[in-house]
Design a protein around this motif. Sequence first.
Motif, PDB file in Angstrom:
ATOM      1  N   HIS A  65      34.541  40.710  39.126  1.00 24.39           N
ATOM      2  CA  HIS A  65      35.254  39.704  39.166  1.00 24.39           C
ATOM      3  C   HIS A  65      34.846  38.552  38.463  1.00 24.39           C
ATOM      4  O   HIS A  65      34.047  37.529  38.916  1.00 24.39           O
ATOM      5  CB  HIS A  65      35.780  39.383  40.687  1.00 24.39           C
ATOM      6  N   HIS A  67      36.076  35.767  34.857  1.00 27.83           N
ATOM      7  CA  HIS A  67      37.100  35.272  33.793  1.00 27.83           C
ATOM      8  C   HIS A  67      36.418  34.977  32.530  1.00 27.83           C
ATOM      9  O   HIS A  67      35.307  34.066  32.991  1.00 27.83           O
ATOM     10  CB  HIS A  67      38.065  34.048  34.193  1.00 27.83           C
ATOM     11  N   LYS A 176      46.404  42.806  38.150  1.00 33.34           N
ATOM     12  CA  LYS A 176      45.798  41.716  39.017  1.00 33.34           C
ATOM     13  C   LYS A 176      47.116  40.978  39.624  1.00 33.34           C
ATOM     14  O   LYS A 176      48.008  40.414  38.858  1.00 33.34           O
ATOM     15  CB  LYS A 176      44.980  40.888  38.256  1.00 33.34           C
ATOM     16  N   HIS A 237      37.766  38.454  47.014  1.00 29.49           N
ATOM     17  CA  HIS A 237      37.060  37.266  47.883  1.00 29.49           C
ATOM     18  C   HIS A 237      37.314  37.368  49.456  1.00 29.49           C
ATOM     19  O   HIS A 237      36.189  37.497  49.968  1.00 29.49           O
ATOM     20  CB  HIS A 237      38.044  35.959  47.674  1.00 29.49           C
ATOM     21  N   ASP A 309      33.251  35.573  39.711  1.00 31.17           N
ATOM     22  CA  ASP A 309      34.375  34.716  39.489  1.00 31.17           C
ATOM     23  C   ASP A 309      34.206  33.482  38.724  1.00 31.17           C
ATOM     24  O   ASP A 309      34.396  32.257  38.868  1.00 31.17           O
ATOM     25  CB  ASP A 309      34.720  34.113  40.841  1.00 31.17           C
TER      26      ASP A 309
HETATM   27 ZN   LIG Z   1      39.206  34.857  39.996  1.00 35.27          ZN
END
Ligand SMILES: [Zn+2]
Length: 397
Positions: A65, A67, A176, A237, A309
């Motif tokens: 996970h 970005h 997503k 998460h 993340d």
């Molecule tokens: Zn994220």
Amino acid sequence: MSIRAIRCGTLFDGTGSAPIRDALVVVDNGRIAAVGPAAHAAVPPGAAALDLANRFVMPGLVDCHSHASIVPALGDQIGQLCRGPVPQALAATVNLRADLAAGTTTMRIMGEEHFLDVDVRDAIEAGVIVGPRLLVAGRGLAADNGHGRALASYDGVDEVRRGARENLRRGANHVKIFVTGGVSSPGAMSTSSAYTRDEIRAAVEEAERAGTYAAAHAHGGAGLRLAVEAGVGTIEHGLLASAEDIALMIERRVWLICTFSIFMHPTGIEQGDGQRPAIMDKVRWARRVVAESFPRHLASGIRFACGTDSMHGLMPIELETLVRFGVPPRDALLAGTRWGAEACRIDDQVGTIAPGKRADLIAIDGDPLKDIAALRRVSLVVKDGVPYEGAFGRNGR
Ligand SMILES: [Zn+2]
């Protein structure tokens, strides 16, 4: 591509078998051709030698996970996503280089604007820029009043379908969807769902129709359970997951993707948005809840893997946190490799050092099975059989 023979001091192959002392890995055309004790292995004639005899070698890390374009320490993550495509792409090239240098060879991207992640994935594959192999989502599907909404929102079954289909047409690997609230936006962290059951179902159906799966941002409660019942493959998460939420995920064989460093590490949300009291209160609260609940969740039998993340280069910190929460170091290494590959459904390609797999491996100075912090000392990264080392590794961080 040439044949390479890699001598390993200790080899942890990620298959579950015991580490091999003094092993040889033969790489041919970017794939693993053979693995075994060096004493029994024949070095193919003409193979280039790579000597890692004083190092611990394991599969490249799988970050489930992230970005590409976000840096949490800069604050306002949604604002970062809303910048134009050029600053976003430039940020991605720096961030992904840092990820690769720290040992991540495969990374799942969980939402970008401008379909930037598709282009960045393809640029890495073409050798234009350096970074992990990417699996991308395109735009995250978010409700107009939901967490994660950046430049566009998708409301109602038809818009969710259209959003999922557009992502897939543009080349997304998975879908997503943002279901519950989050830590980095102001306001109470809601665990109710921003989407109806039918909307989530539409995202799952479109993903499955295209031969893939949907991943849901969900922290716990009614939103998490709705997403699991609607058939998502991974829950992202899960910070507020209860024992009942976890039990449902185990029953439905849904993966939990842990993302610790973004809210636990001082260079995460704390640095980026910590001056906003409402957000810092949430961060502190989330730390307390997770420290209390995750040791039990992680021992429950749930299938879990890890993601940074956007905390670029911090996969080792994610695995250290697992160990701090009671996960044996061996299982932490598996969570960072094979289990991550299984969660991302590419375990036929990566996650273990075994014949036929892509030649993704990392060399570490020290033994992370004895001291998990040794993972911070990745001194060589091999992706698709190509070594990245030296100044790259040091400067890349
Ligand atoms: Zn994220």
